[in-house]
Design a protein around this motif. Sequence first.
Motif, PDB file in Angstrom:
ATOM      1  N   UNK A  60       0.789  -1.159   0.019  1.00 42.53           N
ATOM      2  CA  UNK A  60      -0.014   0.061   0.057  1.00 42.53           C
ATOM      3  C   UNK A  60       0.833   1.298   0.131  1.00 42.53           C
ATOM      4  N   UNK A  61       0.855   1.890  -1.057  1.00 37.90           N
ATOM      5  CA  UNK A  61       1.516   3.206  -1.289  1.00 37.90           C
ATOM      6  C   UNK A  61       3.032   2.998  -0.994  1.00 37.90           C
ATOM      7  N   UNK A  62       3.537   1.876  -1.539  1.00 39.88           N
ATOM      8  CA  UNK A  62       4.923   1.296  -1.389  1.00 39.88           C
ATOM      9  C   UNK A  62       5.375   0.620  -0.216  1.00 39.88           C
ATOM     10  N   UNK A  63       4.443   0.451   0.819  1.00 39.21           N
ATOM     11  CA  UNK A  63       4.705  -0.304   1.936  1.00 39.21           C
ATOM     12  C   UNK A  63       4.050  -1.906   1.886  1.00 39.21           C
ATOM     13  N   UNK A  64       5.202  -2.521   2.177  1.00 43.50           N
ATOM     14  CA  UNK A  64       4.370  -4.009   2.339  1.00 43.50           C
ATOM     15  C   UNK A  64       3.834  -4.480   3.634  1.00 43.50           C
ATOM     16  N   UNK A  65       2.596  -4.774   3.603  1.00 39.29           N
ATOM     17  CA  UNK A  65       1.711  -4.943   4.719  1.00 39.29           C
ATOM     18  C   UNK A  65       1.144  -6.306   4.642  1.00 39.29           C
ATOM     19  N   UNK A  66       0.768  -6.969   5.891  1.00 36.67           N
ATOM     20  CA  UNK A  66      -0.009  -8.246   5.899  1.00 36.67           C
ATOM     21  C   UNK A  66      -1.520  -7.837   6.702  1.00 36.67           C
ATOM     22  N   UNK A  67      -2.279  -8.528   6.360  1.00 40.15           N
ATOM     23  CA  UNK A  67      -3.634  -8.468   6.849  1.00 40.15           C
ATOM     24  C   UNK A  67      -4.140  -9.769   7.230  1.00 40.15           C
ATOM     25  N   UNK A  68      -4.653  -9.856   8.591  1.00 44.39           N
ATOM     26  CA  UNK A  68      -5.428 -11.024   8.741  1.00 44.39           C
ATOM     27  C   UNK A  68      -6.530 -11.447   7.716  1.00 44.39           C
ATOM     28  N   UNK A  69      -7.319 -10.591   7.125  1.00 49.00           N
ATOM     29  CA  UNK A  69      -8.494 -10.819   6.356  1.00 49.00           C
ATOM     30  C   UNK A  69      -8.323 -10.051   5.010  1.00 49.00           C
ATOM     31  N   UNK A  70      -9.226 -10.422   4.126  1.00 55.34           N
ATOM     32  CA  UNK A  70      -9.080  -9.766   2.731  1.00 55.34           C
ATOM     33  C   UNK A  70      -9.898  -8.327   2.876  1.00 55.34           C
ATOM     34  N   UNK A  71     -10.798  -8.132   3.944  1.00 58.29           N
ATOM     35  CA  UNK A  71     -11.400  -6.986   4.261  1.00 58.29           C
ATOM     36  C   UNK A  71     -10.753  -6.263   5.470  1.00 58.29           C
ATOM     37  N   UNK A  72     -10.407  -5.018   5.196  1.00 64.37           N
ATOM     38  CA  UNK A  72      -9.617  -4.198   6.128  1.00 64.37           C
ATOM     39  C   UNK A  72      -9.886  -2.819   6.223  1.00 64.37           C
ATOM     40  N   UNK A  73      -9.553  -2.004   6.907  1.00 67.14           N
ATOM     41  CA  UNK A  73      -9.855  -0.745   7.078  1.00 67.14           C
ATOM     42  C   UNK A  73      -8.696   0.177   7.491  1.00 67.14           C
ATOM     43  N   UNK A  74      -8.411   1.238   6.754  1.00 63.16           N
ATOM     44  CA  UNK A  74      -7.403   2.244   7.148  1.00 63.16           C
ATOM     45  C   UNK A  74      -7.969   3.545   7.087  1.00 63.16           C
ATOM     46  N   UNK A  75      -8.030   4.401   8.118  1.00 57.06           N
ATOM     47  CA  UNK A  75      -8.328   5.673   8.170  1.00 57.06           C
ATOM     48  C   UNK A  75      -9.738   6.089   7.616  1.00 57.06           C
ATOM     49  N   UNK A  76     -10.730   5.248   7.992  1.00 59.35           N
ATOM     50  CA  UNK A  76     -11.875   5.234   7.411  1.00 59.35           C
ATOM     51  C   UNK A  76     -12.406   4.654   6.127  1.00 59.35           C
ATOM     52  N   UNK A  77     -11.265   4.134   5.541  1.00 60.22           N
ATOM     53  CA  UNK A  77     -11.602   3.510   4.024  1.00 60.22           C
ATOM     54  C   UNK A  77     -11.330   1.862   4.245  1.00 60.22           C
ATOM     55  N   UNK A  78     -12.597   1.257   4.000  1.00 58.14           N
ATOM     56  CA  UNK A  78     -12.682  -0.277   4.016  1.00 58.14           C
ATOM     57  C   UNK A  78     -12.346  -0.955   2.588  1.00 58.14           C
TER      58      UNK A  78
END
Length: 588
Positions: A323-341
């Motif tokens: 996301x925006x150049x940063x590799x991240x890992x999420x437990x689910x295929x649906x996740x929220x960042x700053x009010x955006x799901x």
Amino acid sequence: MRLTGFQSGLDINQMVSDLMKAQRMPMNKLTQQKQLLEWKRDDYRETNRLLNDFRNLSFDMTLQKTYSQKTVTSTNDKVTATASSSASNVSYTLSDVQIAKVATNSSTSSAMKDSTTKLDVTTSLWEQRDKFGSFQTKTVTDAAVANTESTFTLGGKVDGSSLDTITVRMADGTTLVDYEVITSSVSDIVGNQVYLNEETGEFTFASAFTEDVTVEPINIAAFDFEFKITTYNQAGEAVPQTFSFNGDQSMDDIVKEINNSNLGLTAFYDEFKGGLVVAKREAGSFNPSATGKEIEFEGDFLTGVMNLDQTAETGGTPATVTINGVVTERNSNTFTINGVTFTLKEDMLGQSAVINVANDTDQTFDAVKNYITKYNELIEKINAKTGEPIYRDYKPLSDEEKESLSEKQIEQWEEKARSGLLRNDSILTSGLGKMRSALYESVSGLTGQYDQLAQLGITTSSNYRDKGKLIIDEDKLKAAIANDPNSVMQMFTSNGENGTGLGIARKLRNAAESTIKGIEARAGNAARTAQQFTIGRELLNVDQRISAFERRMQTVEDRYWRQFTAMEKAIGQSNQQSTQLMSQFFSG
């Protein structure tokens, strides 16, 4: 019913009825007054219902979320997103997506005894126990027979074919006696045999024991069984559930219970492979233990009969995304960042998706337009009520008058009779005045571009017959929302703090609230008793007058009957005297 008029030849019943009609004229006026009060109360309450709906809508128009809804676009349909009203207008670039996988487990081998054996999923498991490679068993260790008794029971059905003998330990603790198990009939017992009722699980010996004895542990096919499944929710918390069944239930029953549980699982029986398949409905990794599994099993039925092994689980892996150049890992295929799901739908290696979040000006426009439309509908209905003509020649009909009219005629008559009950009503006209003032006044202290409705393209109709309706210049309103949405929001929602005036929606809500309270003081509501509002007290007064008048009418009617009865009696006596005189004349 009185039988009168025999002496006078007069229709006394009709004469009393006609006299009472004249006496009841004041009563008709009282019932008409009561009907008018009830109609007026109902008209007030109907108007209050409209005002209450508008008040609730006005409250919605004071909320920030009404004006700050977001629209989200994606350049790749493998990633979608939604945004809350608190989300900022930003862009996100997602790339190299590997979606989270659903945790799945299935029987490591067939539960059937051979490849040709098939399980009927709708038939009880007990009836099909011979089809399983290893049906669940249990060991009974506490069976005993008391002195003078000849039976003991294991409770529930027992498979006699899997039980050749049982051993009884005598009271001395060392002597053991073997008994052959038969299932034919209790009358067939001979020697050291014991009869087993396979339906009830009761064992019967040939005769009663003369001492307390115990039965050595018995290993039998289990009619009743239970197992436990544990999954993990998004917070990483364990969600355990224990299931209890008996042999009368089918595989379909077991699968249905698992699917209807709170475990978030989908289970089915694979008839081709002869095993059970269990999968989580939500993809991802939620077990906080690094070596833990998403679906955990306990109980011989799952692990010993259905051959499920939790170490054989597949999937249950988290999503990885840049996301925006940063590799991240999420437990689910649906996740929220700053009010955006975000919702990841497919793997997207070597591809990217740009998510843009912006203000949804169309929704703000629709909200404002709907609010103005509802305001116009409200004042149109109130103006219609306060401007209704009064038809003084049309009074409420009595029951007798209705008998001579058709339903349509009654409806047309009553429409005119109840017209004008709220004509020029002070409460309603005052409420309309307050709402108009709220719309015309500017909202002081705002820092944006707009502080008056006219600046948004919302003006009063020039047609005097519209009586204050608002007209919307849609192009101008859309342009204002796009140009300075925050200013539009403040003009409706301002709470009067920090040197600002009340927003238009708040002022209209206060005006509606004030009018509602005035109407409730006069016409009440469903929660008030008649003593608690003006019209209610007037109705009680009219009812008391009607009751008093009815008592007086009864007294008057009784007096009329006494007078006519006395007249009949006098006429009868006169006729009798005349008859006696005539008879004397003729006899002389």
